[in-house]
Design an enzyme around this catalytic site. Structure first.
Site, mmCIF file in Angstrom:
data_model
loop_
_atom_site.group_PDB
_atom_site.id
_atom_site.type_symbol
_atom_site.label_atom_id
_atom_site.label_comp_id
_atom_site.label_asym_id
_atom_site.label_seq_id
_atom_site.Cartn_x
_atom_site.Cartn_y
_atom_site.Cartn_z
ATOM 1 N N LEU A 10 20.252 3.186 10.273
ATOM 2 C CA LEU A 10 21.451 2.946 9.442
ATOM 3 C C LEU A 10 21.833 1.468 9.477
ATOM 4 C CD1 LEU A 10 23.393 6.077 10.764
ATOM 5 C CD2 LEU A 10 21.992 5.929 8.693
ATOM 6 N N ARG A 12 20.985 -2.540 7.611
ATOM 7 C CA ARG A 12 21.342 -3.182 6.332
ATOM 8 C C ARG A 12 20.932 -2.332 5.146
ATOM 9 N NH1 ARG A 12 18.401 -8.573 8.199
ATOM 10 N NH2 ARG A 12 17.089 -6.910 8.990
ATOM 11 N N LYS A 190 4.867 -2.265 -3.473
ATOM 12 C CA LYS A 190 5.934 -3.069 -2.826
ATOM 13 C C LYS A 190 5.350 -4.296 -2.126
ATOM 14 C CE LYS A 190 10.111 -4.117 -1.451
ATOM 15 N NZ LYS A 190 10.296 -4.582 -0.139
ATOM 16 N N HIS A 193 4.801 -6.809 -4.720
ATOM 17 C CA HIS A 193 6.136 -7.281 -5.107
ATOM 18 C C HIS A 193 6.590 -8.385 -4.157
ATOM 19 C CE1 HIS A 193 10.533 -7.168 -4.431
ATOM 20 N NE2 HIS A 193 10.648 -6.890 -5.713
ATOM 21 N N GLU A 197 7.318 -12.304 -4.547
ATOM 22 C CA GLU A 197 8.599 -12.856 -4.063
ATOM 23 C C GLU A 197 8.357 -14.189 -3.323
ATOM 24 O OE1 GLU A 197 11.388 -9.817 -2.383
ATOM 25 O OE2 GLU A 197 11.026 -10.911 -0.544
ATOM 26 N N TYR A 198 7.324 -14.222 -2.465
ATOM 27 C CA TYR A 198 7.006 -15.457 -1.733
ATOM 28 C C TYR A 198 6.713 -16.591 -2.729
ATOM 29 C CZ TYR A 198 6.040 -13.093 2.808
ATOM 30 O OH TYR A 198 6.096 -12.393 3.987
HETATM 31 N N1 LIG Z 1 16.673 -6.062 4.709
HETATM 32 C C1 LIG Z 1 15.975 -6.062 3.550
HETATM 33 O O1 LIG Z 1 16.193 -6.878 2.629
HETATM 34 C C2 LIG Z 1 14.901 -5.045 3.314
HETATM 35 C C3 LIG Z 1 14.346 -4.308 4.353
HETATM 36 N N2 LIG Z 1 13.357 -3.400 4.077
HETATM 37 C C4 LIG Z 1 12.743 -2.612 5.145
HETATM 38 O O2 LIG Z 1 13.634 -1.546 5.491
HETATM 39 C C5 LIG Z 1 13.510 -1.234 6.868
HETATM 40 C C6 LIG Z 1 14.865 -1.378 7.530
HETATM 41 O O3 LIG Z 1 15.305 -2.707 7.328
HETATM 42 P P1 LIG Z 1 16.804 -3.164 7.627
HETATM 43 O O4 LIG Z 1 17.760 -2.111 7.215
HETATM 44 O O5 LIG Z 1 16.918 -4.528 7.066
HETATM 45 O O6 LIG Z 1 16.755 -3.222 9.240
HETATM 46 P P2 LIG Z 1 17.986 -3.265 10.237
HETATM 47 O O7 LIG Z 1 17.461 -3.886 11.491
HETATM 48 O O8 LIG Z 1 19.181 -3.848 9.575
HETATM 49 O O9 LIG Z 1 18.304 -1.715 10.515
HETATM 50 C C7 LIG Z 1 17.465 -0.862 11.221
HETATM 51 C C8 LIG Z 1 18.328 0.188 11.912
HETATM 52 O O10 LIG Z 1 17.474 1.127 12.554
HETATM 53 C C9 LIG Z 1 17.951 1.322 13.882
HETATM 54 N N3 LIG Z 1 16.839 1.788 14.700
HETATM 55 C C10 LIG Z 1 15.908 1.062 15.353
HETATM 56 N N4 LIG Z 1 15.036 1.883 15.975
HETATM 57 C C11 LIG Z 1 15.423 3.149 15.690
HETATM 58 C C12 LIG Z 1 14.927 4.418 16.053
HETATM 59 N N5 LIG Z 1 13.830 4.543 16.809
HETATM 60 N N6 LIG Z 1 15.578 5.514 15.627
HETATM 61 C C13 LIG Z 1 16.686 5.400 14.866
HETATM 62 N N7 LIG Z 1 17.213 4.207 14.489
HETATM 63 C C14 LIG Z 1 16.580 3.094 14.891
HETATM 64 C C15 LIG Z 1 18.504 -0.017 14.269
HETATM 65 O O11 LIG Z 1 19.377 0.082 15.380
HETATM 66 P P3 LIG Z 1 19.523 -1.227 16.350
HETATM 67 O O12 LIG Z 1 19.934 -2.359 15.466
HETATM 68 O O13 LIG Z 1 20.562 -0.813 17.336
HETATM 69 O O14 LIG Z 1 18.151 -1.432 16.940
HETATM 70 C C16 LIG Z 1 19.232 -0.412 12.997
HETATM 71 O O15 LIG Z 1 20.512 0.170 12.924
HETATM 72 C C17 LIG Z 1 12.449 -2.192 7.426
HETATM 73 O O16 LIG Z 1 11.206 -1.558 7.390
HETATM 74 C C18 LIG Z 1 12.489 -3.344 6.446
HETATM 75 O O17 LIG Z 1 11.265 -4.052 6.412
HETATM 76 C C19 LIG Z 1 12.921 -3.152 2.811
HETATM 77 C C20 LIG Z 1 13.454 -3.849 1.761
HETATM 78 C C21 LIG Z 1 14.456 -4.869 1.915
HETATM 79 O O1 LIG Z 2 11.413 -6.504 1.318
HETATM 80 C C1 LIG Z 2 12.240 -7.386 1.378
HETATM 81 C C2 LIG Z 2 12.748 -8.058 0.159
HETATM 82 O O2 LIG Z 2 12.101 -7.602 -0.995
HETATM 83 C C3 LIG Z 2 12.723 -7.809 2.722
HETATM 84 O O3 LIG Z 2 13.853 -8.632 2.679
HETATM 85 C C4 LIG Z 2 11.593 -8.444 3.486
HETATM 86 O O4 LIG Z 2 11.976 -8.633 4.839
HETATM 87 C C5 LIG Z 2 11.181 -9.773 2.870
HETATM 88 O O5 LIG Z 2 9.917 -10.162 3.335
HETATM 89 P P1 LIG Z 2 9.739 -11.310 4.443
HETATM 90 O O6 LIG Z 2 10.562 -10.841 5.651
HETATM 91 O O7 LIG Z 2 8.271 -11.325 4.737
HETATM 92 O O8 LIG Z 2 10.275 -12.590 3.863
#
Ligand SMILES: NC(=O)C1=CN([C@@H]2O[C@H](COP(=O)(O)OP(=O)(O)OC[C@H]3O[C@@H](n4cnc5c(N)ncnc54)[C@H](OP(=O)(O)O)[C@@H]3O)[C@@H](O)[C@H]2O)C=CC1
Ligand SMILES: O=C(CO)[C@H](O)[C@H](O)COP(=O)(O)O
Length: 340
Positions: A10, A12, A190, A193, A197-198
């Site tokens: 839960l 970002r 993705k 994609h 983005e890079y």
């Molecule tokens: N941020 C972005 O722009 C984007 C991210 N993504 C992908 O989405 C995924 C999540 O990213 P994001 O939301 O940014 O990451 P975050 O670090 O913001 O959130 C991840 C959450 O998962 C929790 N967590 C970690 N381990 C576990 C576990 N074993 N069981 C349950 N919960 C757990 C973390 O808790 P705690 O913090 O306490 O460890 C945290 O609350 C990644 O794979 C990322 O690459 C995809 C597209 C865009």
């Molecule tokens: O998927 C995403 C955006 O589309 C995430 O923000 C991802 O973390 C971006 O890639 P990198 O961390 O390699 O810059």
């Protein structure tokens, strides 16, 4: 149709996916290793759980659970969740996993009758309001079963005008989600994609850097003539306002885009970018894109150069740079000049 979905992770992304689903009338069961994150969403209408066992028990069969944890933790989370799941349940990975891992995970889960769906998810922290673009891989029937969830998470048709030539019923793609093919296809799309983005990010960064230095002819005392000999200072007399240029380009220009909107916002917040040192991380997707290009034999000059720029930004080119200086000294007796 309103559905129930479990969300693990839960942060970002996961929290806003849940909020969007709740707003759309779906029921969400949530779990995160951080109990505060769980409580925050429970206060917004989600069902709170404190362990994976509790999480699985709160879901109605056939269960559907979306994993949105840091990409490196996805594999172990899928395995741990599968211990509590039964045949016909579905595990969805919405993180930035390598598509090859999807193929392996799906094959191992299918032996137990559990389905696996990979969903490349784009939209970042703005996804709650803008919607998330979804690129989906898996068994077509299973993906179809989940469609009401995808439709709610995705942006929808919104205000984007229909592409000329498209007629008839509005398609999935026009609503912001797309079934791309069997397992791995969603994350493959993705991956590319993010490779793009890079490249787009690097193009803006380099262009704005050139604009930023358009006044070097007026500041010749500060200019390091050794690293960038300047024959015609009269051609570099422009004190350009990069923040204003980003702003004007947002309106009607060929390069207007959401990425430019964000660039303009960053420059508006801090025109000197004083908060940043310039070390640019990468999470893997750019590397995997370049590997795919190599294996497909597809030239991907821009994407590769933009990936290498990130390595350089972190000092990974230092050995090569030192060796360049050393060779120059060897053949020409050229001493390395101190930084200007
Ligand atoms: N941020 C972005 O722009 C984007 C991210 N993504 C992908 O989405 C995924 C999540 O990213 P994001 O939301 O940014 O990451 P975050 O670090 O913001 O959130 C991840 C959450 O998962 C929790 N967590 C970690 N381990 C576990 C576990 N074993 N069981 C349950 N919960 C757990 C973390 O808790 P705690 O913090 O306490 O460890 C945290 O609350 C990644 O794979 C990322 O690459 C995809 C597209 C865009
Ligand atoms: O998927 C995403 C955006 O589309 C995430 O923000 C991802 O973390 C971006 O890639 P990198 O961390 O390699 O810059």
């Amino acid at each position: 149709m309103k559905m129930q979905l479990g969300m693990i992770g839960l942060g970002r992304m996961g929290a806003n996916l849940v909020r969007r689903l709740i707003r759309g009338g779906h029921e969400c069961v949530v779990y995160d290793v951080n109990p505060e994150a769980v409580k925050a969403l429970a206060a917004e209408g989600a069902t709170e759980t404190r362990s994976l066992a509790e999480f699985a028990a709160a879901l109605r069969p056939p269960r559907a659970a979306w994993i949105m944890v840091p990409a490196g933790l996805t594999g172990e989370t899928v395995s741990a969740l599968a211990e509590h799941f039964a045949p016909d349940d579905v595990i969805i990975d919405g993180g930035n996993s390598y598509y090859r891992d999807d193929i392996l995970r799906a094959a191992s889960l299918v032996e137990r009758g559990i389905h696996y769906v990979d969903v490349g998810t784009s939209g970042g922290v703005f996804g709650l309001e803008r919607g998330f673009c979804l690129m989906i891989g898996g068994e077509p029937g299973v993906v179809a079963r989940l469609e009401p969830l995808f439709e709610t998470i995705a942006p929808g048709v919104g205000t984007i005008p229909r592409t000329p030539g498209r007629t008839g019923e509005i398609t999935q793609a026009e609503k912001g989600y797309l079934y791309c093919g069997p397992n791995g296809a969603g994350h493959f799309v993705k991956m590319v994609h993010n490779g793009i983005e890079y490249g787009m990010m690097a193009a803006f960064a380099e262009g704005f850097a050139v604009l930023d230095k358009a006044n070097i002819g007026t500041t010749s005392a500060e200019h390091n003539a050794e690293t960038a000999p300047l024959g015609n200072p009269e051609y570099y007399q422009y004190d350009l306002d990069t923040t204003a240029i980003a702003e004007v380009w947002r309106r009607g220009s060929v390069v207007s885009s959401w990425l430019l909107d964000l660039t303009a916002a960053a420059l508006q917040e801090d025109p000197g970018l004083t908060e940043f040192s310039g070390r640019v991380s990468d999470s893997g997707e750019g590397r995997w894109t370049v590997l795919a290009a190599v294996e497909e034999g597809v030239p991907a000059h821009v994407l590769t150069a933009s990936l290498y720029e990130r390595f350089s930004s972190r000092g990974e080119g230092l050995f090569a740079d030192k060796l360049l200086s050393a060779m120059r000294k060897q053949f020409g007796g050229h001493a390395e000049k101190p930084a200007g």
